[in-house]
Write a protein that holds these residues in place. Structure first.
Motif, mmCIF file in Angstrom:
data_model
loop_
_atom_site.group_PDB
_atom_site.id
_atom_site.type_symbol
_atom_site.label_atom_id
_atom_site.label_comp_id
_atom_site.label_asym_id
_atom_site.label_seq_id
_atom_site.Cartn_x
_atom_site.Cartn_y
_atom_site.Cartn_z
ATOM 1 N N UNK A 3 0.836 -1.206 0.000
ATOM 2 C CA UNK A 3 0.000 0.000 0.000
ATOM 3 C C UNK A 3 0.867 1.250 0.000
ATOM 4 N N UNK A 4 1.976 1.238 0.726
ATOM 5 C CA UNK A 4 2.843 2.411 0.760
ATOM 6 C C UNK A 4 3.498 2.659 -0.597
ATOM 7 N N UNK A 5 3.653 1.602 -1.387
ATOM 8 C CA UNK A 5 4.230 1.744 -2.717
ATOM 9 C C UNK A 5 3.170 1.800 -3.819
ATOM 10 N N UNK A 6 1.900 1.599 -3.466
ATOM 11 C CA UNK A 6 0.824 1.667 -4.443
ATOM 12 C C UNK A 6 0.762 0.466 -5.366
ATOM 13 N N UNK A 7 1.104 -0.713 -4.879
ATOM 14 C CA UNK A 7 1.171 -1.905 -5.722
ATOM 15 C C UNK A 7 0.182 -2.979 -5.297
ATOM 16 N N UNK A 8 -1.075 -2.879 -5.680
ATOM 17 C CA UNK A 8 -2.066 -3.945 -5.472
ATOM 18 C C UNK A 8 -2.029 -4.506 -4.047
ATOM 19 N N UNK A 9 -2.258 -3.672 -3.078
ATOM 20 C CA UNK A 9 -2.122 -4.057 -1.674
ATOM 21 C C UNK A 9 -3.055 -5.202 -1.298
#
Length: 84
Positions: free
Chosen positions: A31-37
């Protein structure tokens, strides 16, 4: 027999805690990297350590790819003629 049952419950509790911790860690990092959390969080609940290893390998690969692209754009700014 009672000791075996108690150890079995502790084992299952430990496995559940391990999967939950892995899932939470993958979810928060993705989520912090914006990758399909949600994908990583749910997959982290299914087994151990395959999702964690896969996530770490992909993160390293994407970081290396971005670093390579940034280096390429620094060496060749747009509008500059390249010898070919």
């Amino acid at each position: 027999m009672n000791e075996v049952t108690q150890m079995e419950w502790l084992l299952w509790l430990g496995i559940g805690f391990l999967l939950f911790a892995q899932s939470t860690g993958l979810f928060l990092h993705a989520r912090s990297r914006g990758n399909k959390a949600w994908f990583w969080g749910l997959w982290g609940l299914t087994n151990f350590p395959s999702p964690l290893v896969t996530y770490l390998i992909l993160q390293a690969w994407f970081a290396r790819k971005q670093k390579r692209q940034a280096k390429s754009t620094d060496n060749h700014p747009e509008g500059e003629m390249r010898d070919g």
